[in-house]
Design an enzyme around this catalytic site. Structure first.
Site, short mmCIF file in Angstrom:
data_model
loop_
_atom_site.label_atom_id
_atom_site.label_comp_id
_atom_site.label_asym_id
_atom_site.label_seq_id
_atom_site.Cartn_x
_atom_site.Cartn_y
_atom_site.Cartn_z
N HIS A 79 12.43 65.15 67.56
CA HIS A 79 13.31 65.22 68.94
C HIS A 79 14.59 65.81 68.75
O HIS A 79 15.51 64.87 69.00
CB HIS A 79 13.21 63.84 69.76
N ASP A 115 17.85 68.34 75.11
CA ASP A 115 17.05 68.74 75.92
C ASP A 115 16.05 69.68 75.44
O ASP A 115 16.28 70.41 74.65
CB ASP A 115 17.84 69.36 77.20
N THR A 125 10.05 73.24 73.77
CA THR A 125 9.87 73.76 72.38
C THR A 125 8.88 73.66 71.48
O THR A 125 8.42 74.62 70.93
CB THR A 125 11.31 73.57 71.74
N ALA A 126 8.36 72.27 71.58
CA ALA A 126 7.24 71.81 70.71
C ALA A 126 6.08 72.63 70.90
O ALA A 126 5.11 73.15 70.14
CB ALA A 126 7.07 70.42 70.79
N ARG A 127 5.68 72.94 72.15
CA ARG A 127 4.49 73.68 72.85
C ARG A 127 4.66 75.16 72.40
O ARG A 127 3.75 75.62 72.05
CB ARG A 127 4.41 73.25 74.32
#
Length: 272
Positions: free
Chosen positions: A179, A183, A188-190
């Site tokens: 993380h 924000d 961003t991860a997906r």
């Protein structure tokens, strides 16, 4: 079906895709646009964006702002659209995962909504917790830089050694557990996960934002973070990929059937 069996099923389906006639270019363009819109809508909705799928389409295709909706929700649509396009470019370039690439993804995801433009793509300086719960902390701010370096090193070593779905799922898990940004981490991860899927010739997936699907997704992530057991999350991602392959194969079968029907159902001479 366990994860090993499902991965084998998916690999078999991937191998059959090339046996079908490809869709016409215009239909492929339309499907690609629909997938993008669904990603922008669903990924934002998971994070609390209130725009419906129809309203998201309106923003992207007409530029019209839905009445009574927060301007932040509209800007999030525009930001994620730009970030999505960036990922598509990265897939074509076949570049590796780097900290610069991840920073740029986050810059695009939060470009118009961050209160301080310097925060976009900048690693956080403070501690944060999932849903405000200190008992399940993310990486401490002083450890973000070395852990992001470790993430990139792990990606370089692992992306050709692991099954692409397991690699994509773990890339998502590792990143979101760090993380690193104030924000836009989950969006961003997906995108990172889908970058990994696409570069391996697998379909892009969109996590459904309805309450049941969202809870299942979040609980599988939480389980992996708390226990170190990745299987529920890996299985969830594999199920999404399997479903996308089923839908793609169904469309290709329909395309071939439509060609046969059109060729046989005519009273015109064959040379017309």
């Amino acid at each position: 079906m366990d994860i090993t069996a499902l991965l084998a099923t998916i690999d078999a389906k991937k191998a059959t895709i090339g046996h079908y006639q490809p869709l016409p270019e215009e239909e492929m363009r339309i499907l690609a646009h629909q997938t993008k819109v669904e990603h922008v809508w669903s990924s934002n909705a998971i994070e609390g964006n209130t725009l419906s799928l129809y309203e998201t389409i309106s923003v992207l295709e007409t530029g019209l702002t839905p009445q009574g909706k927060p301007i932040k929700d509209v800007l999030e649509v525009l930001d994620l659209s730009d970030a999505y396009d960036y990922v598509m470019d990265l897939v074509q370039e076949k570049g590796p995962v780097t900290q610069t690439m991840i920073r740029d993804l986050n810059r695009l995801v939060t470009a118009k909504t961050t209160q301080d433009v310097r925060q976009a793509g900048n690693y956080r300086d403070i501690e944060v917790w999932p849903q405000g719960l200190p008992k399940n902390t993310y990486t401490e701010s002083v450890d973000i830089r070395p852990q992001m370096a470790q993430l990139v090193a792990w990606s370089k070593e692992s992306h050709n050694l692991m099954h692409p779905i397991l690699y994509a799922a773990e890339l998502h898990r590792r990143f979101v557990s760090i993380h690193p940004f104030i924000d836009g981490n989950s969006r961003t991860a997906r995108l990172l996960m889908n970058f990994a899927l696409l570069e391996s010739g697998l379909p892009l997936i969109n996590i459904r934002p309805d309450s049941i699907s969202r809870d299942k997704y979040m609980q599988a992530l939480y389980h992996a973070q708390q226990t170190g057991d990745p299987d529920p999350f890996d299985l969830l991602i594999a199920q999404y990929v399997d479903k996308e392959f089923d839908e793609r194969i169904q469309v290709l079968k329909l395309h071939e059937q439509n060609i046969k029907d059109a060729e046989s159902q005519t009273n015109l001479p064959k040379d017309k």
